[in-house]
Design an enzyme around this catalytic site. Structure first.
Site, PDB file in Angstrom:
ATOM      1  N   LYS A  13       0.834  -1.217   0.000  1.00 32.99           N
ATOM      2  CA  LYS A  13       0.000   0.000   0.000  1.00 32.99           C
ATOM      3  C   LYS A  13       0.866   1.265   0.000  1.00 32.99           C
ATOM      4  O   LYS A  13       0.661   2.165  -0.804  1.00 32.99           O
ATOM      5  CB  LYS A  13      -0.930   0.022   1.233  1.00 32.99           C
ATOM      6  CG  LYS A  13      -1.856  -1.173   1.339  1.00 32.99           C
ATOM      7  CD  LYS A  13      -2.781  -1.076   2.538  1.00 32.99           C
ATOM      8  CE  LYS A  13      -2.067  -1.109   3.874  1.00 32.99           C
ATOM      9  NZ  LYS A  13      -1.383  -2.387   4.175  1.00 32.99           N
ATOM     10  N   ARG A  88     -10.380   0.200   8.180  1.00 38.87           N
ATOM     11  CA  ARG A  88      -9.819  -1.103   8.504  1.00 38.87           C
ATOM     12  C   ARG A  88     -10.857  -2.038   9.109  1.00 38.87           C
ATOM     13  O   ARG A  88     -10.535  -3.148   9.495  1.00 38.87           O
ATOM     14  CB  ARG A  88      -8.675  -0.914   9.499  1.00 38.87           C
ATOM     15  CG  ARG A  88      -7.326  -1.185   8.890  1.00 38.87           C
ATOM     16  CD  ARG A  88      -6.278  -0.887   9.932  1.00 38.87           C
ATOM     17  NE  ARG A  88      -5.106  -1.646   9.711  1.00 38.87           N
ATOM     18  CZ  ARG A  88      -4.017  -1.162   9.099  1.00 38.87           C
ATOM     19  NH1 ARG A  88      -3.968   0.049   8.646  1.00 38.87           N
ATOM     20  NH2 ARG A  88      -2.969  -1.934   8.970  1.00 38.87           N
ATOM     21  N   ARG A 163      -0.941  -8.980  13.187  1.00 35.71           N
ATOM     22  CA  ARG A 163      -1.458  -8.018  12.197  1.00 35.71           C
ATOM     23  C   ARG A 163      -2.173  -8.756  11.065  1.00 35.71           C
ATOM     24  O   ARG A 163      -3.222  -8.309  10.578  1.00 35.71           O
ATOM     25  CB  ARG A 163      -0.299  -7.177  11.629  1.00 35.71           C
ATOM     26  CG  ARG A 163       0.192  -6.109  12.599  1.00 35.71           C
ATOM     27  CD  ARG A 163       1.597  -5.627  12.289  1.00 35.71           C
ATOM     28  NE  ARG A 163       1.751  -5.001  10.986  1.00 35.71           N
ATOM     29  CZ  ARG A 163       2.946  -4.750  10.422  1.00 35.71           C
ATOM     30  NH1 ARG A 163       4.062  -5.063  11.064  1.00 35.71           N
ATOM     31  NH2 ARG A 163       3.014  -4.169   9.254  1.00 35.71           N
TER      32      ARG A 163
HETATM   33  P1  AP5 Z   1       4.782  -1.623   1.865  1.00 33.69           P
HETATM   34  O1  AP5 Z   1       4.476  -0.797   0.663  1.00 33.69           O
HETATM   35  O2  AP5 Z   1       5.537  -0.996   2.965  1.00 33.69           O
HETATM   36  O3  AP5 Z   1       3.469  -2.373   2.361  1.00 33.69           O
HETATM   37  P2  AP5 Z   1       2.225  -1.860   3.200  1.00 33.69           P
HETATM   38  O4  AP5 Z   1       1.029  -2.508   2.593  1.00 33.69           O
HETATM   39  O5  AP5 Z   1       2.241  -0.380   3.296  1.00 33.69           O
HETATM   40  O6  AP5 Z   1       2.553  -2.566   4.567  1.00 33.69           O
HETATM   41  P3  AP5 Z   1       2.447  -2.026   6.057  1.00 33.69           P
HETATM   42  O7  AP5 Z   1       3.284  -2.964   6.894  1.00 33.69           O
HETATM   43  O8  AP5 Z   1       2.760  -0.574   6.143  1.00 33.69           O
HETATM   44  O9  AP5 Z   1       0.922  -2.270   6.316  1.00 33.69           O
HETATM   45  P4  AP5 Z   1       0.125  -2.272   7.616  1.00 33.69           P
HETATM   46  O10 AP5 Z   1      -1.264  -2.170   7.128  1.00 33.69           O
HETATM   47  O11 AP5 Z   1       0.424  -3.442   8.487  1.00 33.69           O
HETATM   48  O12 AP5 Z   1       0.707  -1.021   8.444  1.00 33.69           O
HETATM   49  P5  AP5 Z   1       0.123   0.396   8.800  1.00 33.69           P
HETATM   50  O13 AP5 Z   1       1.260   1.308   8.924  1.00 33.69           O
HETATM   51  O14 AP5 Z   1      -1.015   0.759   7.925  1.00 33.69           O
HETATM   52  O15 AP5 Z   1       5.601  -2.899   1.326  1.00 33.69           O
HETATM   53  C1  AP5 Z   1       6.076  -3.891   2.230  1.00 33.69           C
HETATM   54  C2  AP5 Z   1       7.442  -4.421   1.778  1.00 33.69           C
HETATM   55  O16 AP5 Z   1       7.288  -5.110   0.557  1.00 33.69           O
HETATM   56  C3  AP5 Z   1       8.485  -3.318   1.525  1.00 33.69           C
HETATM   57  O17 AP5 Z   1       9.742  -3.779   1.915  1.00 33.69           O
HETATM   58  C4  AP5 Z   1       8.423  -3.117   0.010  1.00 33.69           C
HETATM   59  O18 AP5 Z   1       9.646  -2.650  -0.491  1.00 33.69           O
HETATM   60  C5  AP5 Z   1       8.084  -4.520  -0.458  1.00 33.69           C
HETATM   61  N1  AP5 Z   1       7.293  -4.524  -1.704  1.00 33.69           N
HETATM   62  C6  AP5 Z   1       6.258  -3.698  -2.017  1.00 33.69           C
HETATM   63  N2  AP5 Z   1       5.770  -4.021  -3.237  1.00 33.69           N
HETATM   64  C7  AP5 Z   1       6.506  -5.087  -3.676  1.00 33.69           C
HETATM   65  C8  AP5 Z   1       6.478  -5.872  -4.856  1.00 33.69           C
HETATM   66  N3  AP5 Z   1       5.602  -5.633  -5.845  1.00 33.69           N
HETATM   67  N4  AP5 Z   1       7.366  -6.889  -4.961  1.00 33.69           N
HETATM   68  C9  AP5 Z   1       8.257  -7.129  -3.961  1.00 33.69           C
HETATM   69  N5  AP5 Z   1       8.355  -6.410  -2.832  1.00 33.69           N
HETATM   70  C10 AP5 Z   1       7.471  -5.405  -2.690  1.00 33.69           C
HETATM   71  O19 AP5 Z   1      -0.536   0.136  10.258  1.00 33.69           O
HETATM   72  C11 AP5 Z   1       0.284  -0.182  11.367  1.00 33.69           C
HETATM   73  C12 AP5 Z   1      -0.573  -0.304  12.611  1.00 33.69           C
HETATM   74  O20 AP5 Z   1      -1.229   0.963  12.905  1.00 33.69           O
HETATM   75  C13 AP5 Z   1      -1.748  -1.310  12.534  1.00 33.69           C
HETATM   76  O21 AP5 Z   1      -1.315  -2.628  12.835  1.00 33.69           O
HETATM   77  C14 AP5 Z   1      -2.713  -0.739  13.599  1.00 33.69           C
HETATM   78  O22 AP5 Z   1      -2.299  -1.098  14.901  1.00 33.69           O
HETATM   79  C15 AP5 Z   1      -2.534   0.765  13.436  1.00 33.69           C
HETATM   80  N6  AP5 Z   1      -3.525   1.342  12.500  1.00 33.69           N
HETATM   81  C16 AP5 Z   1      -3.264   1.880  11.278  1.00 33.69           C
HETATM   82  N7  AP5 Z   1      -4.408   2.266  10.669  1.00 33.69           N
HETATM   83  C17 AP5 Z   1      -5.420   1.965  11.534  1.00 33.69           C
HETATM   84  C18 AP5 Z   1      -6.841   2.090  11.471  1.00 33.69           C
HETATM   85  N8  AP5 Z   1      -7.454   2.573  10.374  1.00 33.69           N
HETATM   86  N9  AP5 Z   1      -7.567   1.672  12.548  1.00 33.69           N
HETATM   87  C19 AP5 Z   1      -6.966   1.177  13.637  1.00 33.69           C
HETATM   88  N10 AP5 Z   1      -5.633   0.998  13.746  1.00 33.69           N
HETATM   89  C20 AP5 Z   1      -4.846   1.382  12.699  1.00 33.69           C
END
Ligand code: AP5
Ligand code: MG
Length: 210
Positions: A13, A88, A163
Site C-alpha cells: 500500500k 480497517r 497483524r
Molecule cells: P509496503 O508498501 O511498505 O506495504 P504496506 O502494505 O504499506 O505494509 P504495512 O506494513 O505498512 O501495512 P500495515 O497495514 O500493516 O501497516 P500500517 O502502517 O497501515 O511494502 C512492504 C514491503 O514489501 C516493503 O519492503 C516493500 O519494499 C516490499 N514490496 C512492495 N511491493 C513489492 C512488490 N511488488 N514486490 C516485492 N516487494 C514489494 O498500520 C500499522 C498499525 O497501525 C496497525 O497494525 C494498527 O495497529 C494501526 N492502525 C493503522 N491504521 C489503523 C486504522 N485505520 N484503525 C486502527 N488501527 C490502525
C-alpha cells in the site's frame, strides 16, 4: 478523485501510494504513518496507539475516525486523496462514508505466504524510502539520503502474525463492502515488481478518469 487502498500488511500500500501521489497528485493519508509520528512525538494519541500497534491490534475506532475526519476536513486535498490503512473495519468504512466521498477502492492482493518475508525484511528510512534486506547488499544507510536505515518496531514475526490475523478477521470483509457499492478493483500485487504493479494500478485509475 478519492481512493481507498486496501491490502494486507506488506501488500505494498505504502509503496504504491508514493507512486500514485507522484503521478496523479493525490494526497497520501496513511493512518499508520500518522500514529508512528505521534508515537515519536510522545503525544497522547501516540501513547494510546503504541500498545495496540505493538500487539498488532487496531487502535480504537473513535480515535482513528476522528483523526482521519479532522485531516480530511481541514486539509487542502486538491486533486483528491488516497487513504492507506483506513478504513480497517466495517465501522470505519461506514463512518468514512458519512464525511467523505470515495470513488474507488483498489485492493492489492498478495498471497499470504509472501507477506511475512516482505515485512520482516523491510528496512525503512526517515525520508520515507523503504527497502528489502535482500536488495541492500549489507548497506545500512539510505541510498537516497544517506541516513541510517531502521526496522519498524511492529515488523517482528510475532506482531506481524497478529497483524495478519487482524487483517483477515476485520479488514478483509471490506472487499465485500466496496464490491457491493461497485467500487472495488482488485489487482495482483504479488507477482510483479512495484513498477509492474503500478502499471496495472495506473491503467485502473486512467480508466476511471476517462
Ligand atoms: P509496503 O508498501 O511498505 O506495504 P504496506 O502494505 O504499506 O505494509 P504495512 O506494513 O505498512 O501495512 P500495515 O497495514 O500493516 O501497516 P500500517 O502502517 O497501515 O511494502 C512492504 C514491503 O514489501 C516493503 O519492503 C516493500 O519494499 C516490499 N514490496 C512492495 N511491493 C513489492 C512488490 N511488488 N514486490 C516485492 N516487494 C514489494 O498500520 C500499522 C498499525 O497501525 C496497525 O497494525 C494498527 O495497529 C494501526 N492502525 C493503522 N491504521 C489503523 C486504522 N485505520 N484503525 C486502527 N488501527 C490502525
Ligand atoms: Mg504501509
Amino acid at each position: 478523485m478519492n481512493i481507498v487502498l486496501l491490502g494486507a500488511p506488506g501488500a505494498g500500500k505504502g509503496t504504491q501510494a508514493k507512486l500514485i501521489e507522484e503521478k496523479y497528485g493525490l494526497t497520501h493519508i496513511a493512518t499508520g504513518d500518522i500514529f508512528r509520528a505521534n508515537i515519536k512525538g510522545g503525544t497522547p494519541i501516540g501513547k494510546l496507539a503504541k500498545s495496540y500497534i505493538d500487539a498488532g491490534k487496531l487502535v480504537p475506532d473513535e480515535v482513528t475516525c476522528e483523526l482521519v475526519k479532522d485531516r480530511l476536513v481541514n486539509g487542502e486535498e486538491g486533486a483528491g486523496f488516497m487513504l492507506d490503512g483506513f478504513p480497517r473495519n466495517l465501522y470505519q468504512a461506514e463512518e468514512l462514508d458519512k464525511f467523505a466521498r470515495i470513488d474507488l477502492c483498489i485492493n492489492i492482493d498478495v498471497d499470504k505466504s509472501l507477506l511475512m518475508d516482505r515485512i520482516c525484511g523491510r528496512r525503512m528510512c526517515s525520508c520515507g524510502a523503504s527497502y528489502h534486506v535482500s536488495t541492500l547488499n549489507g548497506a545500512t544507510t539510505c541510498a537516497k539520503c544517506g541516513k541510517p536505515l531502521f526496522q519498524r518496531e511492529d515488523d517482528n514475526p510475532q506482531t506481524v502474525g497478529a497483524r495478519l490475523d487482524t487483517y483477515a478477521s476485520q479488514t478483509a470483509p471490506l472487499e465485500d463492502y466496496y464490491k457491493a457499492r461497485g467500487k472495488l478493483v482488485t489487482v495482483d500485487g504479488g507477482s510483479g515488481t512495484p513498477e509492474e504493479v503500478f502499471a496495472v494500478i495506473s491503467s485502473v485509475i486512467d480508466k476511471y478518469l476517462k
